[in-house]
Write an enzyme that holds these catalytic residues in place. Structure first.
Site, mmCIF file in Angstrom:
data_model
loop_
_atom_site.group_PDB
_atom_site.id
_atom_site.type_symbol
_atom_site.label_atom_id
_atom_site.label_comp_id
_atom_site.label_asym_id
_atom_site.label_seq_id
_atom_site.Cartn_x
_atom_site.Cartn_y
_atom_site.Cartn_z
ATOM 1 C CG ASP A 27 18.176 26.254 -28.748
ATOM 2 O OD1 ASP A 27 19.167 25.515 -28.827
ATOM 3 O OD2 ASP A 27 17.080 25.999 -29.269
ATOM 4 C CG ASP A 33 19.038 27.171 -32.529
ATOM 5 O OD1 ASP A 33 18.704 26.603 -33.583
ATOM 6 O OD2 ASP A 33 19.076 26.598 -31.440
ATOM 7 C CG ASP A 89 16.328 22.035 -29.027
ATOM 8 O OD1 ASP A 89 16.462 23.164 -29.556
ATOM 9 O OD2 ASP A 89 17.052 21.064 -29.344
#
Ligand code: BDR
Ligand code: CA
Length: 306
Positions: free
Chosen positions: A11, A236, A6
């Site tokens: 990320d 992440d 996402d």
């Protein structure tokens, strides 16, 4: 490697770590709603791939959780997910194939590959519902999600990715996939980049070093407000580091029965880890308990060098 994400600020760093690593072949990126809308997560993944000079196919997947309403984290990552710096439109669009079909096809085409999930598990749950045999085709499934010590970041009991789509998470954790869980607690404390480390990263003066820091500016301030930390926490990237270099990064892990709560309003999305084997249920998850934070940070610097 196949990455489901996402894509927001942390990320993006994780994507760059994989795309810039000489030993990693990323065959596909699938996007999912979570930190921000599907449109935004997909654009952010494409923009990050551009910055890495990568033409990896990007496929847009689920635009909503299985059953609950979407509760975005734009308060944390910025309205666009990347700290609202007005980054340019990516050079290309997502592929025509949807993310769930793409996951199925890529896993079938690359048996034994590593699936890294950096967002809610909606795409993975939908893929498993259509193609249960994927469970035996994935070599490793490294999940950024959950919290093994029950200190949540979105409720007292839950970490964001599992909380966002608890029904998907429950299905995936019960599926038989070879899950390695990197919970939210792993990015806390020493794993966060302090001011000196951020200055050293900035001093690399590469486009990616600046991007890593700038796109996380809102997240840094949001976590300072939440917990008082002055470190930049990067959940992440911790999972990505464990996926890329497990032997070098993971210093302690243990296998347990883990179940995700989906219904209770109080503990929705909680990863309930049976640490003492009180249920007697067979272990279904390898839980990462500790990482070598210096090695982890080295990997971020390596990625930033491009
Ligand atoms: C997770 O939720 C998101 O905010 C981050 O991108 C990460 O995947 C941390 O709880
Ligand atoms: Ca994420």
């Amino acid at each position: 490697m196949i990455i489901d994400t996402d894509t927001a600020s942390d990320d993006a760093v994780a994507l760059a770590m994989a795309l810039n690593h000489p030993g990693v072949d990323v065959v596909a990126i699938t996007t999912v709603v979570g930190n921000c809308s599907l449109e935004d997560t997909t654009r952010n993944a494409l923009y990050t791939a551009d910055l890495c000079g990568s033409g990896v196919p990007v496929y847009a997947g689920a635009d909503r959780p299985l059953l609950v309403k979407a509760g975005l984290a734009t308060y944390f990552h910025g309205m666009d997910g990347l700290g609202d710096h007005g980054y340019p439109v990516p050079s290309r669009s997502a592929e025509d194939t949807d993310g769930v079909s793409a996951l199925i096809t890529h896993i079938r085409n690359s048996p034994g590959s590593t699936l890294v999930t950096l967002g809610p598990l909606t795409n993975v749950a939908l893929a498993l519902a259509q193609a249960p045999e994927l469970v035996d085709l994935v070599g490793r499934c490294v999940v950024m999600g959950g919290t093994a010590n029950t200190v949540g970041n979105v409720t007292p009991a839950a970490e964001f990715n599992l909380w966002f789509d608890p029904h998907a998470a429950r299905l995936v954790f019960a599926s038989g996939l070879p899950i390695e869980m990197v919970g939210w607690e792993i990015c806390r404390g020493e794993a966060g980049l302090d001011a000196t480390e951020r200055a050293a990263l900035r001093a690399l003066d590469t486009p990616l070093a600046h991007f890593f820091l700038d796109c996380n500016s809102t997240a840094l301030e949001a976590s300072r407000k939440q917990s008082g930390t002055v470190r930049l926490q990067l959940p992440d990237p911790t999972a990505m580091a464990a996926a890329i270099d497990k032997d070098g990064v993971v210093t302690h892990s243990s296998s347990h029965y883990v179940e995700v709560e989906a219904e209770s309003p109080l503990t929705r999305g909680m990863s309930v880890v049976d640490s003492l084997d009180v249920t007697g249920n067979p272990a279904n998850v390898e839980v990462v308990n500790a990482i070598d934070t210096a090695r982890f940070k080295e990997m971020i610097f390596d990625a930033a060098r491009g």
